[in-house]
Write a protein that holds these residues in place. Sequence first.
Motif, PDB file in Angstrom:
ATOM      1  N   PRO A  33      49.459   4.119  68.559  1.00 43.36           N
ATOM      2  CA  PRO A  33      48.855   5.453  68.479  1.00 43.36           C
ATOM      3  C   PRO A  33      48.185   5.654  67.106  1.00 43.36           C
ATOM      4  CG  PRO A  33      51.057   5.566  69.411  1.00 43.36           C
ATOM      5  CD  PRO A  33      50.867   4.170  68.909  1.00 43.36           C
ATOM      6  N   PRO A  34      47.035   6.337  67.035  1.00 41.24           N
ATOM      7  CA  PRO A  34      46.352   7.048  68.131  1.00 41.24           C
ATOM      8  C   PRO A  34      45.429   6.171  68.966  1.00 41.24           C
ATOM      9  CG  PRO A  34      45.213   7.442  66.083  1.00 41.24           C
ATOM     10  CD  PRO A  34      46.410   6.628  65.724  1.00 41.24           C
ATOM     11  N   GLU A  35      45.243   4.890  68.546  1.00 37.93           N
ATOM     12  CA  GLU A  35      44.408   4.000  69.359  1.00 37.93           C
ATOM     13  C   GLU A  35      45.010   3.828  70.746  1.00 37.93           C
ATOM     14  OE1 GLU A  35      43.501  -0.753  69.371  1.00 37.93           O
ATOM     15  OE2 GLU A  35      43.370   0.258  67.424  1.00 37.93           O
ATOM     16  N   LEU A  36      46.320   3.724  70.810  1.00 37.39           N
ATOM     17  CA  LEU A  36      47.046   3.663  72.075  1.00 37.39           C
ATOM     18  C   LEU A  36      47.380   5.082  72.504  1.00 37.39           C
ATOM     19  CD1 LEU A  36      48.558   2.053  74.289  1.00 37.39           C
ATOM     20  CD2 LEU A  36      50.549   2.072  72.768  1.00 37.39           C
ATOM     21  N   LEU A  37      46.885   5.460  73.665  1.00 30.76           N
ATOM     22  CA  LEU A  37      47.157   6.789  74.183  1.00 30.76           C
ATOM     23  C   LEU A  37      48.492   6.795  74.916  1.00 30.76           C
ATOM     24  CD1 LEU A  37      43.580   7.760  75.388  1.00 30.76           C
ATOM     25  CD2 LEU A  37      44.659   8.140  73.178  1.00 30.76           C
ATOM     26  N   GLU A  38      48.815   7.877  75.561  1.00 26.94           N
ATOM     27  CA  GLU A  38      50.129   8.062  76.184  1.00 26.94           C
ATOM     28  C   GLU A  38      50.543   6.864  77.020  1.00 26.94           C
ATOM     29  OE1 GLU A  38      51.603  12.000  77.869  1.00 26.94           O
ATOM     30  OE2 GLU A  38      51.060  10.906  79.667  1.00 26.94           O
ATOM     31  N   VAL A  39      51.761   6.390  76.801  1.00 27.05           N
ATOM     32  CA  VAL A  39      52.281   5.245  77.560  1.00 27.05           C
ATOM     33  C   VAL A  39      53.326   5.731  78.557  1.00 27.05           C
ATOM     34  CG1 VAL A  39      51.877   3.610  75.694  1.00 27.05           C
ATOM     35  CG2 VAL A  39      54.047   4.812  75.808  1.00 27.05           C
ATOM     36  N   GLY A  40      53.679   4.841  79.469  1.00 30.25           N
ATOM     37  CA  GLY A  40      54.675   5.201  80.484  1.00 30.25           C
ATOM     38  C   GLY A  40      54.028   5.809  81.704  1.00 30.25           C
ATOM     39  N   GLY A  41      54.868   6.237  82.620  1.00 36.28           N
ATOM     40  CA  GLY A  41      54.351   6.827  83.841  1.00 36.28           C
ATOM     41  C   GLY A  41      53.986   5.766  84.855  1.00 36.28           C
ATOM     42  N   ALA A  42      53.842   6.202  86.080  1.00 33.10           N
ATOM     43  CA  ALA A  42      53.496   5.297  87.169  1.00 33.10           C
ATOM     44  C   ALA A  42      52.027   5.446  87.526  1.00 33.10           C
ATOM     45  CB  ALA A  42      54.361   5.609  88.393  1.00 33.10           C
TER      46      ALA A  42
END
Length: 461
Positions: A68-77
């Motif tokens: 982050p912030p280059e990597l946005l929200e992780v997780g979820g299906a």
Amino acid sequence: MTVSSDYSYDVVVVGGGTAGSAAACFLARSGLKTALVEERTFDSAGARWVDGIPSWMFTRAGLAPPEPPELLEVGGAVTVRNMCTEARVKLDPNPLLNVDMRLLVERLQRLAREAGVDLFERLAVKEVRCDDSGRPVAIIARGRENTSATFRARLFVDASGLAQVLLRRVPLLGEHCPPPTAGDICSAAQLVCKVACAEGAREFLAQAGIGPSGAVSWLGVESGYSTVGVHVTEDLDRVGLLAGIESAGRVESGQAMLDQFLADNDWIGEREFGGQGQIPLRAAYARLAAPGIALVGNSGCQVFPAHASGAGAGLIAARFLAESVAGRHDPGDEIGTWNYQRRYHAESGAVNAAYDMIRRMSQGLSRESIGLALESGFMSVGAIRSVLEQKMPELMLSEVLGVVRGFARQPRLGLAMFSWAALMPLVYIAYRSYPRHPDLHALRRWSHLVARLSRTVPDLP
């Protein structure tokens, strides 16, 4: 009066996006005096959207994975659906990293500077000069306010995307690299927007059958090869939207699909950032290099065709190029450039060419057929995961049995899909047998072999 400058380098890379910045960085780290030339400003170069990239591709390219912030929200299906059926396939967790491409490009440009690369912006290539053998030896670029620059080098790298500004000016290579046709181009658009109405977002998520931080992708929205994807953040604050369709489809562009989705969903608020573009879908060119020139990224059609993602492939290609020419007295000689294209095709090119069979098969299906494929089990969790991860499929026994049951329910559709899918391993094996040594006659024979297996026209006639 024109102000002219003259520069000499070992390598000149044209195009400051993901593939070009990575190539410049890796080449400079290998000890080569390198320049990076961009037509726009560097803070506007490359993709300006969010892309899903498997983490293993960063590792393969020798880059640290995004944070982050280059990597946005992780997780979820991620849930895969179709408009014509209630059938769905759910992958939990999502195997992709949602990457802000603006920040990835910025990171790669910074790494290139730190490696000693000289960066030149607002310079457009207008001319390529070749010697008597057809090998490029210099490029002429022009900027604003009557400025001109001549760059001499032993290797030029075209990372200019579909503009192919070097490729189309070097007949030695260009004659073997036909421009992609309309059916081989994806029109894509991606937006990140604010959520204007949290209650409306909740209602949308409930209707789509996903929860906060989850993503949904509808396949076959307008034709067999078209999609709309939606990802709402867990705090219901932002939404990411993605649309893509082959340029020969009924809808003219991915942006038109997004505009329609926005018009139908008033819970989506103001745009924060995003972009659109045309992405080549065909298998990478049989010939990706010639003495003095190499292609990386979209300019060489190095894109995963099943879902038109090229960022990871471009990073890996950049690494392969740098490793193939490092330590050579002449980084643009025939052996080094040949080793690069052989290495790329034996690995990434083989996988992408195999999945090009799936891409072209899907283009012949209606959205109703896509729905039946989901409903009948032809699109299993393992198969979709393999597609998202850009790896050859590895199906579990239960999924194979599901495909068999699908044949019993939809034999005509099953046979149509199987006639293409059965060629995937043959194409993959053929690509891994790319000629090991510089030999255009052997390359022509190889090009005709893979064309027969792939049901396409060979690049080298």
